[in-house]
Write a protein that holds these residues in place. Sequence first.
Motif, PDB file in Angstrom:
ATOM      1  N   ARG A 150      -3.196   4.305  -0.742  1.00  0.00           N
ATOM      2  CA  ARG A 150      -2.535   5.129   0.254  1.00  0.00           C
ATOM      3  C   ARG A 150      -3.509   4.660   1.614  1.00  0.00           C
ATOM      4  O   ARG A 150      -3.100   4.740   2.744  1.00  0.00           O
ATOM      5  N   PHE A 151      -4.867   4.660   1.472  1.00  0.00           N
ATOM      6  CA  PHE A 151      -5.631   4.402   2.705  1.00  0.00           C
ATOM      7  C   PHE A 151      -5.527   2.930   3.055  1.00  0.00           C
ATOM      8  O   PHE A 151      -5.681   2.753   4.117  1.00  0.00           O
ATOM      9  N   VAL A 152      -5.115   1.859   2.293  1.00  0.00           N
ATOM     10  CA  VAL A 152      -4.620   0.608   2.849  1.00  0.00           C
ATOM     11  C   VAL A 152      -3.517   0.530   3.642  1.00  0.00           C
ATOM     12  O   VAL A 152      -3.511  -0.038   4.772  1.00  0.00           O
ATOM     13  N   VAL A 153      -2.527   1.391   3.165  1.00  0.00           N
ATOM     14  CA  VAL A 153      -1.412   1.652   4.297  1.00  0.00           C
ATOM     15  C   VAL A 153      -1.665   2.388   5.395  1.00  0.00           C
ATOM     16  O   VAL A 153      -1.285   1.791   6.386  1.00  0.00           O
ATOM     17  N   GLU A 154      -2.682   3.173   5.436  1.00  0.00           N
ATOM     18  CA  GLU A 154      -3.086   3.561   6.749  1.00  0.00           C
ATOM     19  C   GLU A 154      -3.919   2.641   7.848  1.00  0.00           C
ATOM     20  O   GLU A 154      -3.558   2.700   8.800  1.00  0.00           O
ATOM     21  N   ILE A 155      -4.620   1.769   7.040  1.00  0.00           N
ATOM     22  CA  ILE A 155      -5.306   0.885   7.689  1.00  0.00           C
ATOM     23  C   ILE A 155      -4.235  -0.169   8.307  1.00  0.00           C
ATOM     24  O   ILE A 155      -4.407  -0.666   9.682  1.00  0.00           O
ATOM     25  N   LEU A 156      -3.352  -0.605   7.364  1.00  0.00           N
ATOM     26  CA  LEU A 156      -2.265  -1.538   8.097  1.00  0.00           C
ATOM     27  C   LEU A 156      -1.437  -0.905   8.988  1.00  0.00           C
ATOM     28  O   LEU A 156      -0.941  -1.615   9.934  1.00  0.00           O
ATOM     29  N   THR A 157      -1.189   0.491   8.964  1.00  0.00           N
ATOM     30  CA  THR A 157      -0.449   0.994   9.899  1.00  0.00           C
ATOM     31  C   THR A 157      -1.238   0.897  11.544  1.00  0.00           C
ATOM     32  O   THR A 157      -0.525   0.676  12.386  1.00  0.00           O
ATOM     33  N   VAL A 158      -2.245   1.256  11.244  1.00  0.00           N
ATOM     34  CA  VAL A 158      -3.077   1.279  12.518  1.00  0.00           C
ATOM     35  C   VAL A 158      -3.050  -0.015  13.179  1.00  0.00           C
ATOM     36  O   VAL A 158      -3.195  -0.520  14.264  1.00  0.00           O
ATOM     37  N   GLU A 159      -3.155  -1.244  12.257  1.00  0.00           N
ATOM     38  CA  GLU A 159      -3.153  -2.423  12.689  1.00  0.00           C
ATOM     39  C   GLU A 159      -1.800  -3.154  12.927  1.00  0.00           C
ATOM     40  O   GLU A 159      -1.604  -4.299  13.224  1.00  0.00           O
ATOM     41  N   GLU A 160      -0.825  -2.269  12.778  1.00  0.00           N
ATOM     42  CA  GLU A 160       0.591  -2.660  13.063  1.00  0.00           C
ATOM     43  C   GLU A 160       1.059  -3.988  12.236  1.00  0.00           C
ATOM     44  O   GLU A 160       1.660  -4.748  12.545  1.00  0.00           O
ATOM     45  N   ARG A 161       0.610  -3.989  10.855  1.00  0.00           N
ATOM     46  CA  ARG A 161       0.563  -4.937   9.907  1.00  0.00           C
ATOM     47  C   ARG A 161       1.995  -4.568   9.160  1.00  0.00           C
ATOM     48  O   ARG A 161       1.580  -4.314   7.783  1.00  0.00           O
ATOM     49  N   TYR A 162       3.218  -4.320   9.389  1.00  0.00           N
ATOM     50  CA  TYR A 162       4.085  -3.692   8.789  1.00  0.00           C
ATOM     51  C   TYR A 162       4.679  -4.649   7.464  1.00  0.00           C
ATOM     52  O   TYR A 162       5.225  -3.901   6.661  1.00  0.00           O
ATOM     53  N   GLU A 163       4.577  -5.978   7.730  1.00  0.00           N
ATOM     54  CA  GLU A 163       5.304  -6.645   6.610  1.00  0.00           C
ATOM     55  C   GLU A 163       4.319  -6.556   5.399  1.00  0.00           C
ATOM     56  O   GLU A 163       4.947  -6.341   4.257  1.00  0.00           O
ATOM     57  N   GLU A 164       3.059  -6.233   5.465  1.00  0.00           N
ATOM     58  CA  GLU A 164       2.118  -6.196   4.420  1.00  0.00           C
ATOM     59  C   GLU A 164       2.401  -4.751   3.919  1.00  0.00           C
ATOM     60  O   GLU A 164       2.206  -4.527   2.723  1.00  0.00           O
ATOM     61  N   ILE A 165       2.713  -3.678   4.606  1.00  0.00           N
ATOM     62  CA  ILE A 165       3.172  -2.542   4.066  1.00  0.00           C
ATOM     63  C   ILE A 165       4.380  -2.588   3.291  1.00  0.00           C
ATOM     64  O   ILE A 165       4.264  -1.988   2.057  1.00  0.00           O
ATOM     65  N   LYS A 166       5.206  -3.397   3.551  1.00  0.00           N
ATOM     66  CA  LYS A 166       6.436  -3.789   2.833  1.00  0.00           C
ATOM     67  C   LYS A 166       6.078  -4.231   1.483  1.00  0.00           C
ATOM     68  O   LYS A 166       6.478  -3.873   0.309  1.00  0.00           O
ATOM     69  N   ASP A 167       4.926  -5.136   1.347  1.00  0.00           N
ATOM     70  CA  ASP A 167       4.478  -5.595   0.089  1.00  0.00           C
ATOM     71  C   ASP A 167       3.512  -4.595  -0.753  1.00  0.00           C
ATOM     72  O   ASP A 167       4.228  -4.493  -1.841  1.00  0.00           O
ATOM     73  N   VAL A 168       3.186  -3.717  -0.094  1.00  0.00           N
ATOM     74  CA  VAL A 168       2.297  -2.570  -0.806  1.00  0.00           C
ATOM     75  C   VAL A 168       3.407  -1.730  -1.335  1.00  0.00           C
ATOM     76  O   VAL A 168       3.134  -1.414  -2.591  1.00  0.00           O
ATOM     77  N   VAL A 169       4.506  -1.517  -0.936  1.00  0.00           N
ATOM     78  CA  VAL A 169       5.606  -0.616  -1.066  1.00  0.00           C
ATOM     79  C   VAL A 169       6.168  -0.925  -2.349  1.00  0.00           C
ATOM     80  O   VAL A 169       6.431  -0.639  -3.471  1.00  0.00           O
ATOM     81  N   ASN A 170       6.630  -2.395  -2.190  1.00  0.00           N
ATOM     82  CA  ASN A 170       7.203  -2.980  -3.357  1.00  0.00           C
ATOM     83  C   ASN A 170       6.071  -3.300  -4.692  1.00  0.00           C
ATOM     84  O   ASN A 170       6.905  -3.100  -5.694  1.00  0.00           O
ATOM     85  N   GLN A 171       4.951  -3.124  -4.627  1.00  0.00           N
ATOM     86  CA  GLN A 171       4.153  -3.273  -5.428  1.00  0.00           C
ATOM     87  C   GLN A 171       3.553  -1.895  -6.379  1.00  0.00           C
ATOM     88  O   GLN A 171       3.221  -1.717  -7.288  1.00  0.00           O
ATOM     89  N   ASN A 172       4.208  -0.835  -5.527  1.00  0.00           N
ATOM     90  CA  ASN A 172       3.682   0.587  -5.837  1.00  0.00           C
ATOM     91  C   ASN A 172       4.843   1.308  -5.945  1.00  0.00           C
ATOM     92  O   ASN A 172       5.051   2.545  -5.518  1.00  0.00           O
TER      93      ASN A 172
END
Length: 112
Positions: free
Chosen positions: A1-23
């Motif tokens: 969850r913390f990683v997604v918050e950081i990725l959101t702030v950094e606007e790295r949305y593709e990487e959030i998709k990867d996190v979602v797929n893995q979880n």
Amino acid sequence: RFVVEILTVEERYEEIKDVVNQNMQSWDFVHLVSPIIEIYPEFCFNVIKQGVTSTLRTERGRRVYEKIVEKMQLAKKIPGFNSQSNELIIQLYNHKPNLPALKDKFRIGGLV
């Protein structure tokens, strides 16, 4: 969850998709997918639908149904997918065999 918050702030949305797929089965799934529902609405709806249907095939219990309700409430917020969300809600509500506890959670959650 913390990683997604950081990725959101950094606007790295593709990487959030990867996190979602893995979880996909994470208890924090709603928090993981929330930041990208407006950016990738189709992806988000599909992962929610896939997760909910697979969970319903393998798990039972009020806690599980509460998580399904959370996911469906999020699905209703996805732009352009309101009708698909409503169809999925009806499909889940009328699940065979009947699941009275799931129906109860859907009513409490304001989905039906």
